[in-house]
Design a protein around this motif. Structure first.
Motif, mmCIF file in Angstrom:
data_model
loop_
_atom_site.group_PDB
_atom_site.id
_atom_site.type_symbol
_atom_site.label_atom_id
_atom_site.label_comp_id
_atom_site.label_asym_id
_atom_site.label_seq_id
_atom_site.Cartn_x
_atom_site.Cartn_y
_atom_site.Cartn_z
ATOM 1 N N MET A 46 0.872 -1.231 0.087
ATOM 2 C CA MET A 46 -0.019 0.020 0.030
ATOM 3 C C MET A 46 0.729 1.219 0.045
ATOM 4 S SD MET A 46 -3.068 -1.203 2.589
ATOM 5 C CE MET A 46 -3.646 0.346 2.863
ATOM 6 N N ILE A 47 1.993 1.156 0.701
ATOM 7 C CA ILE A 47 2.745 2.520 0.890
ATOM 8 C C ILE A 47 3.603 2.686 -0.513
ATOM 9 C CG2 ILE A 47 5.052 3.290 1.973
ATOM 10 C CD1 ILE A 47 4.053 1.831 4.623
ATOM 11 N N GLU A 48 3.908 1.601 -0.894
ATOM 12 C CA GLU A 48 4.621 1.688 -2.329
ATOM 13 C C GLU A 48 3.654 2.082 -3.413
ATOM 14 O OE1 GLU A 48 7.719 2.154 -4.943
ATOM 15 O OE2 GLU A 48 7.794 1.702 -3.002
ATOM 16 N N GLY A 49 2.308 1.463 -3.392
ATOM 17 C CA GLY A 49 1.453 1.986 -4.299
ATOM 18 C C GLY A 49 0.940 3.450 -4.346
ATOM 19 N N LEU A 50 0.796 3.930 -2.947
ATOM 20 C CA LEU A 50 0.504 5.423 -2.707
ATOM 21 C C LEU A 50 1.670 6.289 -3.143
ATOM 22 C CD1 LEU A 50 -1.216 7.896 -1.569
ATOM 23 C CD2 LEU A 50 -0.053 7.472 0.347
ATOM 24 N N LYS A 51 2.813 5.818 -2.912
ATOM 25 C CA LYS A 51 4.141 6.659 -3.541
ATOM 26 C C LYS A 51 4.044 6.705 -5.003
ATOM 27 C CE LYS A 51 7.411 5.576 -0.085
ATOM 28 N NZ LYS A 51 8.611 4.719 0.372
ATOM 29 N N GLN A 52 3.721 5.750 -5.628
ATOM 30 C CA GLN A 52 3.753 5.524 -7.147
ATOM 31 C C GLN A 52 2.473 6.256 -7.787
ATOM 32 O OE1 GLN A 52 6.086 3.990 -9.382
ATOM 33 N NE2 GLN A 52 7.175 3.569 -7.459
ATOM 34 N N LEU A 53 1.269 6.408 -7.027
ATOM 35 C CA LEU A 53 0.099 7.341 -7.532
ATOM 36 C C LEU A 53 0.430 8.515 -7.188
ATOM 37 C CD1 LEU A 53 -2.576 4.988 -5.983
ATOM 38 C CD2 LEU A 53 -2.588 5.634 -8.371
ATOM 39 N N GLN A 54 1.336 8.959 -6.137
ATOM 40 C CA GLN A 54 1.608 10.411 -5.980
ATOM 41 C C GLN A 54 2.466 10.965 -7.165
ATOM 42 O OE1 GLN A 54 3.147 10.026 -2.001
ATOM 43 N NE2 GLN A 54 1.130 10.989 -1.118
ATOM 44 N N ASP A 55 3.558 10.193 -7.354
ATOM 45 C CA ASP A 55 4.470 10.532 -8.618
ATOM 46 C C ASP A 55 3.671 10.551 -9.746
ATOM 47 O OD1 ASP A 55 6.576 10.467 -6.569
ATOM 48 O OD2 ASP A 55 7.255 8.442 -7.530
ATOM 49 N N GLU A 56 2.881 9.684 -10.103
ATOM 50 C CA GLU A 56 2.135 9.506 -11.270
ATOM 51 C C GLU A 56 1.282 10.829 -11.448
ATOM 52 O OE1 GLU A 56 1.305 7.905 -15.309
ATOM 53 O OE2 GLU A 56 3.026 7.592 -13.862
ATOM 54 N N GLY A 58 0.765 13.680 -9.147
ATOM 55 C CA GLY A 58 0.924 14.783 -8.483
ATOM 56 C C GLY A 58 0.058 15.290 -7.359
ATOM 57 N N ARG A 59 -0.822 13.981 -6.976
ATOM 58 C CA ARG A 59 -1.990 14.534 -5.931
ATOM 59 C C ARG A 59 -1.484 13.589 -4.778
ATOM 60 N NH1 ARG A 59 -6.703 17.084 -6.420
ATOM 61 N NH2 ARG A 59 -7.165 17.570 -8.578
ATOM 62 N N ASN A 60 -2.151 13.733 -3.716
ATOM 63 C CA ASN A 60 -1.997 12.955 -2.399
ATOM 64 C C ASN A 60 -3.337 12.874 -1.828
ATOM 65 O OD1 ASN A 60 -1.537 11.869 -0.014
ATOM 66 N ND2 ASN A 60 -0.005 13.376 0.744
ATOM 67 N N LEU A 61 -4.082 11.844 -2.098
ATOM 68 C CA LEU A 61 -5.353 11.484 -1.538
ATOM 69 C C LEU A 61 -5.226 10.459 -0.434
ATOM 70 C CD1 LEU A 61 -7.123 11.107 -4.834
ATOM 71 C CD2 LEU A 61 -6.941 13.047 -3.536
ATOM 72 N N GLY A 62 -3.971 10.219 0.194
ATOM 73 C CA GLY A 62 -3.823 9.382 1.264
ATOM 74 C C GLY A 62 -3.947 8.071 0.831
ATOM 75 N N PHE A 63 -4.307 7.184 1.693
ATOM 76 C CA PHE A 63 -4.408 5.658 1.566
ATOM 77 C C PHE A 63 -5.870 5.125 1.082
ATOM 78 C CE2 PHE A 63 -0.409 5.965 3.809
ATOM 79 C CZ PHE A 63 0.300 5.055 2.982
ATOM 80 N N SER A 64 -6.710 6.367 1.216
ATOM 81 C CA SER A 64 -7.975 6.031 0.592
ATOM 82 C C SER A 64 -8.320 5.410 -0.680
ATOM 83 C CB SER A 64 -8.988 7.409 0.780
ATOM 84 O OG SER A 64 -10.343 7.333 0.518
ATOM 85 N N LEU A 65 -8.388 3.961 -0.707
ATOM 86 C CA LEU A 65 -8.534 3.493 -2.010
ATOM 87 C C LEU A 65 -10.000 3.854 -2.591
ATOM 88 C CD1 LEU A 65 -7.483 1.308 -3.608
ATOM 89 C CD2 LEU A 65 -8.735 -0.396 -2.435
ATOM 90 N N GLY A 67 -11.366 6.792 -2.440
ATOM 91 C CA GLY A 67 -10.942 8.376 -2.684
ATOM 92 C C GLY A 67 -10.124 8.146 -4.086
ATOM 93 N N TRP A 68 -9.075 7.517 -4.087
ATOM 94 C CA TRP A 68 -8.283 7.223 -5.309
ATOM 95 C C TRP A 68 -9.097 6.802 -6.532
ATOM 96 C CZ3 TRP A 68 -3.946 9.409 -6.788
ATOM 97 C CH2 TRP A 68 -3.077 9.830 -5.809
ATOM 98 N N HIS A 69 -9.933 5.658 -6.225
ATOM 99 C CA HIS A 69 -10.833 5.051 -7.312
ATOM 100 C C HIS A 69 -11.763 6.307 -8.049
ATOM 101 C CE1 HIS A 69 -13.069 2.015 -9.375
ATOM 102 N NE2 HIS A 69 -14.159 2.408 -8.583
ATOM 103 N N GLU A 70 -12.346 6.834 -6.829
ATOM 104 C CA GLU A 70 -13.413 7.883 -7.592
ATOM 105 C C GLU A 70 -12.681 8.853 -8.331
ATOM 106 O OE1 GLU A 70 -16.986 7.769 -7.583
ATOM 107 O OE2 GLU A 70 -16.569 5.548 -6.711
ATOM 108 N N PHE A 71 -11.592 9.432 -7.741
ATOM 109 C CA PHE A 71 -10.804 10.499 -8.370
ATOM 110 C C PHE A 71 -10.437 10.167 -9.603
ATOM 111 C CE2 PHE A 71 -6.426 11.952 -9.429
ATOM 112 C CZ PHE A 71 -6.813 13.340 -9.435
#
Length: 124
Positions: A46-56, A58-65, A67-71
């Motif tokens: 999960m931590i690695e996935g969040l880092k990759q999502l943030q890099d890809e 430019g957003r930080n939606l935390g660990f809310s799966l 939230g990310w899914h909807e976004f």
């Protein structure tokens, strides 16, 4: 990339699966991706996935799966990649199953403890 479990997946789909607790297969490495069984392994993914999502993104939606899914589904540009049809059906099923996982809240709380750089003050 083609995986045994999901077929041809795109980076955003892999990153979301990682945020959902998936990681490289014990047998095949990144040629396959699987739901991690151990609590610690899930949190690490999960931590690695969040880092990759943030890099890809430019957003930080935390660990809310959810939230990310909807976004990602609503974003005009990112939705095309996230919902890419080759693996979308399986990825979507896996993400929705994890969103409804009764342990999800505890996993997100533990991930936040281990990765304190993610705080509500930094969320975008």
């Amino acid at each position: 990339m083609t995986t045994r479990a999901f077929g041809q997946v795109v980076p955003l789909q892999i990153f979301m699966l990682m945020l959902a607790g998936y990681g490289p297969s014990e047998d095949l490495g990144f040629r396959d991706i699987e739901k991690k069984v151990g609590y610690d392994d899930q949190v690490t993914a999960m931590i690695e996935g969040l880092k990759q999502l943030q890099d890809e993104t430019g957003r930080n939606l935390g660990f809310s799966l959810s939230g990310w899914h909807e976004f990602l589904m609503k974003d005009q540009v990112l939705s095309e990649q996230y919902m890419h049809p080759y693996a979308w059906k399986g990825v979507r099923q896996a993400i929705l199953a994890e969103i409804n996982n009764s342990d999800r809240e505890a996993l997100e709380t533990e991930a936040e403890k281990r990765f304190p750089e993610v705080s509500t003050a930094k969320l975008l």
